[in-house]
Design a protein around this motif. Structure first.
Motif, PDB file in Angstrom:
ATOM      1  N   MET A 180       4.989  -8.620  -4.563  1.00  0.00           N
ATOM      2  CA  MET A 180       5.191  -7.749  -3.405  1.00  0.00           C
ATOM      3  C   MET A 180       6.771  -7.842  -2.901  1.00  0.00           C
ATOM      4  SD  MET A 180       2.323  -6.438  -2.926  1.00  0.00           S
ATOM      5  CE  MET A 180       2.996  -5.456  -1.398  1.00  0.00           C
ATOM      6  N   LYS A 222       8.690  -5.642  -5.170  1.00  0.00           N
ATOM      7  CA  LYS A 222       8.386  -4.291  -4.879  1.00  0.00           C
ATOM      8  C   LYS A 222       9.107  -3.618  -3.529  1.00  0.00           C
ATOM      9  CE  LYS A 222       4.273  -1.570  -4.767  1.00  0.00           C
ATOM     10  NZ  LYS A 222       2.788  -1.459  -4.738  1.00  0.00           N
ATOM     11  N   ARG A 223       8.921  -4.697  -2.431  1.00  0.00           N
ATOM     12  CA  ARG A 223       9.610  -4.304  -1.411  1.00  0.00           C
ATOM     13  C   ARG A 223      11.238  -4.131  -1.395  1.00  0.00           C
ATOM     14  NH1 ARG A 223      10.939  -9.136   2.946  1.00  0.00           N
ATOM     15  NH2 ARG A 223      12.167  -9.654   0.969  1.00  0.00           N
ATOM     16  N   LEU A 240       8.717   0.219   4.813  1.00  0.00           N
ATOM     17  CA  LEU A 240       7.464   0.482   4.164  1.00  0.00           C
ATOM     18  C   LEU A 240       6.599   1.055   4.715  1.00  0.00           C
ATOM     19  CD1 LEU A 240       7.404  -3.048   2.297  1.00  0.00           C
ATOM     20  CD2 LEU A 240       8.576  -0.826   1.607  1.00  0.00           C
ATOM     21  N   LYS A 277       0.214   0.869   4.355  1.00  0.00           N
ATOM     22  CA  LYS A 277      -0.327   0.603   3.423  1.00  0.00           C
ATOM     23  C   LYS A 277       0.451  -0.513   2.635  1.00  0.00           C
ATOM     24  CE  LYS A 277      -2.488   1.930  -0.802  1.00  0.00           C
ATOM     25  NZ  LYS A 277      -3.112   3.074  -1.701  1.00  0.00           N
ATOM     26  N   GLU A 278       1.803  -0.249   2.615  1.00  0.00           N
ATOM     27  CA  GLU A 278       2.326  -1.400   1.710  1.00  0.00           C
ATOM     28  C   GLU A 278       2.836  -2.559   2.569  1.00  0.00           C
ATOM     29  OE1 GLU A 278       5.392   1.671  -0.742  1.00  0.00           O
ATOM     30  OE2 GLU A 278       5.521   1.465   1.326  1.00  0.00           O
ATOM     31  N   ASN A 279       2.872  -2.303   3.840  1.00  0.00           N
ATOM     32  CA  ASN A 279       3.097  -3.651   4.649  1.00  0.00           C
ATOM     33  C   ASN A 279       1.743  -4.417   4.709  1.00  0.00           C
ATOM     34  OD1 ASN A 279       5.507  -4.070   5.810  1.00  0.00           O
ATOM     35  ND2 ASN A 279       5.381  -2.071   6.826  1.00  0.00           N
TER      36      ASN A 279
END
Lengths: 287, 418
Positions: free
Chosen positions: A39, A42-43, B124, B127-129
């Motif tokens: 993650m 990706k971030r 972000l 959803k990504e968060n």
């Protein structure tokens, strides 16, 4: 004490103690948090290119412009030889390899300071952070590497006398060494910066200086004998040299010095993880 | 069968003042040189005195020999003044920092919510968060995936999950963050003041969620200054004072001990220009005797005397009555009776008496604040300077059992049948 309490005491899933032994490193826990590492990667990737027009193209623009500048300044104005290799290829090969090292080192060296706010609120294995940095930089390295290969193919088709050798098979190993060195130095510095911020200033220009001590803009053959020992003591030298040999087919791989780099990396990483592991438990009190 | 899941054994946490981390090497060198030459440390903060238990000048115990244990399904409220060690305790348990001595034994997975939205990245999308924050809090990707719809539903921002969170209103941001945290399924949940954010509706939702968490057999540690929330949520409490465990027991005992301690310790808070100054005040019964107890339905008096430093046209006088949770319950002013306090001469001592009739607040402890002032400002305001209790008695209502604690006022009623 009755039986149930006895049984209970054996079942503690975690005991938080003042000091754990120096070598108690919980790699299994790090593995449990592998999703977190992906993650973070990706971030980093997404956040870097939000609201930019060129997006991931920046991965390529940066080494390209640096190469052009080196061609002009070192190749044409200073006239430093490149072992008969086209200047563009010579510099770019060095830059792509060096970039990966320097970004790893720079970014991981600020692990504690930059993430103090997250680290102060929630626990996860702190090593997840620098490892994710190394991996996300690997992504940009791969893109730059592919770009470099395109240049290489172009020059080969043009008939230039460069040819990747069998040593290409060593490249994954070299990348691993670069990552290990960057990570090792980075986490040591990040551990020390929790107390002394001075090192942050040192590292930014220190890495630049270091580049000049590594055969990036000059070939190994161009180094006067009296400096050679110093340059060879630099663990990055054998790596960069092997990288160039593998891709451009000049010179020979010195396996002995490569072994030196490997040993250096292993020791450095081990020391780094030990220090990091010690600092991470209480750094919130000093940062 | 209940089962101990957290056990603190003589846990202490020591912080070193001044010695650690001036931050730069040059400061440390300065300090070292000063020490060698026997001079005062140039980098030490001036006037750092600590209320905490000071061992010697440089050490502070943020926590000292704290031992307690907690079973599964229990909700523990941690109560104490600022600096009592509450946050340190939670930090140790959530592994942000390590104890100095002693040990903490834990059974099961811990999730700590010392803040909502830790690690949220503004660029972000929602959803990504959710995935990022969930991973930071210790969930695996698969767990998050399986709860994703629930989380989005709970947060109420389903329309915006594909929008970067930097475009969210602060309310949406907090709701999304709390939704992620609320769907963690740890055996132990640590919560610090997160309820302080968000509107009333959200707070209600959050408290509800925490109650259901504890009902499903999981353990919750909760720190808050909001005693009402603590009482609502917790079954058990500990009171910390200067880093030491002062008391452990049922939550109502803990909160009332805490309230008592905080009134005794605090000096009276007083503010205003003092152009007109209160000199004396007292609470009396109708015979003029000083009292600190009133029965339901009884009438009492407050007498006050004050003098003006300069000739003053007029002043108003009010009484604010608060309960022991510091909730504003009643208010009385001279204007209620069209009574005027006018033409105060310099240094004249004026004495007035207020009669408060037919007390109908729920039995309990109350505090009166006195205010003198007019529309241009406050002359003198003394907070919570009179403490009194209201007893139920049998004059106002006749029920033979105690009045329900949750109700704030007492209504009289007549009953009949056709």
């Amino acid at each position: 004490m009755n039986q149930s309490t006895l049984r209970e005491q054996e079942n503690w899933s975690m005991v938080l103690k003042p000091k754990k032994s120096l070598f108690e490193i919980n790699l299994a826990e790090l593995w449990q948090y592998r999703d977190l590492i992906t993650m973070f990667v990706k971030r980093d990737f997404v956040a870097k290119f939000k609201q930019t027009i060129l997006g991931p193209l920046w991965f390529i623009i940066q080494p390209l412009l640096t190469t052009l500048m080196f061609v002009v300044v070192f190749g044409n104005i200073a006239g430093i030889p490149t072992d008969g290799i086209p200047q563009v290829l010579f510099y770019m090969t060095g830059i792509v390899g060096w970039n990966y090292f320097s970004t790893c080192l720079n970014d991981t060296s600020q692990t504690f300071i930059k993430n103090a706010s997250i680290f102060g609120k929630v626990y996860f294995p702190r090593l997840a952070m620098p490892i994710s940095i190394v991996i996300s930089n690997l992504v940009s390295f791969v893109i730059q590497f592919v770009f470099l290969l395109l240049f290489l193919v172009y020059f080969i088709l043009k008939g230039t006398d460069v040819m990747p050798g069998i040593e290409v098979l060593l490249i994954p190993f070299l990348v691993l060494l670069i990552a290990g060195l960057g990570l090792g130095f980075g986490i040591i510095i990040s551990s020390l910066t929790t107390k002394y911020r001075d090192l942050v200033h040192l590292i930014t220009f220190g890495v630049t200086l270091w580049m000049y001590a590594t055969p990036i803009i000059y070939p190994m053959s161009g180094i006067p004998e009296k400096y050679r020992g110093w340059v060879m003591a630099n663990p990055m030298t054998p790596i960069v040299e092997t990288f160039k040999t593998a891709l451009l087919g000049v010179g020979e791989v010195n396996y002995l010095s490569l072994l030196y780099s490997f040993a250096f990396t292993v020791v450095l990483l081990a020391v780094g993880i030990l220090i990091f592991n010690k600092v991470e438990r209480t750094f919130m009190d000093t940062v | 069968m209940s089962n101990t899941v957290i056990k603190f054994e003589d846990v202490s946490k020591q912080y070193r003042l001044g010695v650690v981390g001036t931050g730069t090497l040059s400061h440390d060198l300065n300090r070292f040189i000063a020490k060698v030459r026997g001079k005062e440390d140039p980098t030490r903060k001036v006037g750092v005195s600590n209320r905490l238990d000071v061992k010697d000048g440089n050490y502070v115990w943020a926590l000292r020999d704290v031992s307690f244990s907690l079973n599964d399904g229990e909700v523990l409220g941690v109560v104490g003044k600022n600096g009592a060690g509450k946050s340190t305790l939670l930090k140790l348990l959530s592994r942000v920092t390590a104890p100095t001595t002693g040990q903490i034994k834990v059974k099961g997975r811990i999730a700590s919510l010392l803040e909502v939205g830790t690690g949220f990245h503004p660029e972000l999308t929602g959803k990504e968060n959710i995935f990022l924050n969930g991973a930071i809090l210790g969930m695996t990707k698969r767990e998050i995936k399986s709860k994703f719809d629930e989380i989005v539903d709970f947060s109420g921002v389903s329309k915006y999950v594909d929008t970067p969170v930097k475009r969210y209103s602060s309310g949406m941001y907090v709701r999304l963050a709390f939704a992620v945290a609320a769907h963690l399924e740890p055996e132990i949940l640590i919560v610090d003041e997160v309820l302080a954010v968000g509107d009333a509706e959200f707070q209600k939702k959050a408290i509800g969620k925490m109650q259901s968490v504890s009902k499903s057999g999981r353990t919750v540690l909760f720190v808050s200054h909001n005693l009402t929330a603590v009482e609502q949520l917790c079954s058990k409490g500990i009171l910390l004072q200067n880093g030491m465990l002062k008391m452990e027991g049922p939550i109502h005992d803990i909160t009332s001990a805490y309230k008592k301690a905080s009134v005794n310790e605090n000096e009276l808070k007083r503010s205003g220009t003092r152009l007109v100054e209160l000199k004396n005040y007292a609470m009396t019964n109708l015979l003029g005797q000083a009292i600190d107890e009133v029965f339901l339905g009884e009438t009492f008096r407050v007498t006050a005397s004050f003098s003006a430093k300069e000739t003053t046209d007029y002043t108003d006088f009010t009484l604010d009555i608060r309960n022991d949770s510091n909730e504003f319950i009643g208010h009385v002013t001279n204007a209620d009776d069209l009574f005027e306090i006018k033409n105060l001469e310099k240094d004249e001592l004026r004495k007035i008496t207020v009669e408060v009739k037919d007390m109908s607040f729920a039995p309990g402890t109350y505090y009166i604040s006195l205010w003198l002032g007019n529309k241009y400002g406050t002359f003198d305001y003394i907070e919570n300077c009179i403490r009194f209790t209201i007893k139920q008695g049998d004059f106002f209502i006749k029920r033979p059992f105690p009045f329900d604690k949750r109700a704030k006022t007492v209504l009289r009623s007549n009953w009949s049948t056709d």
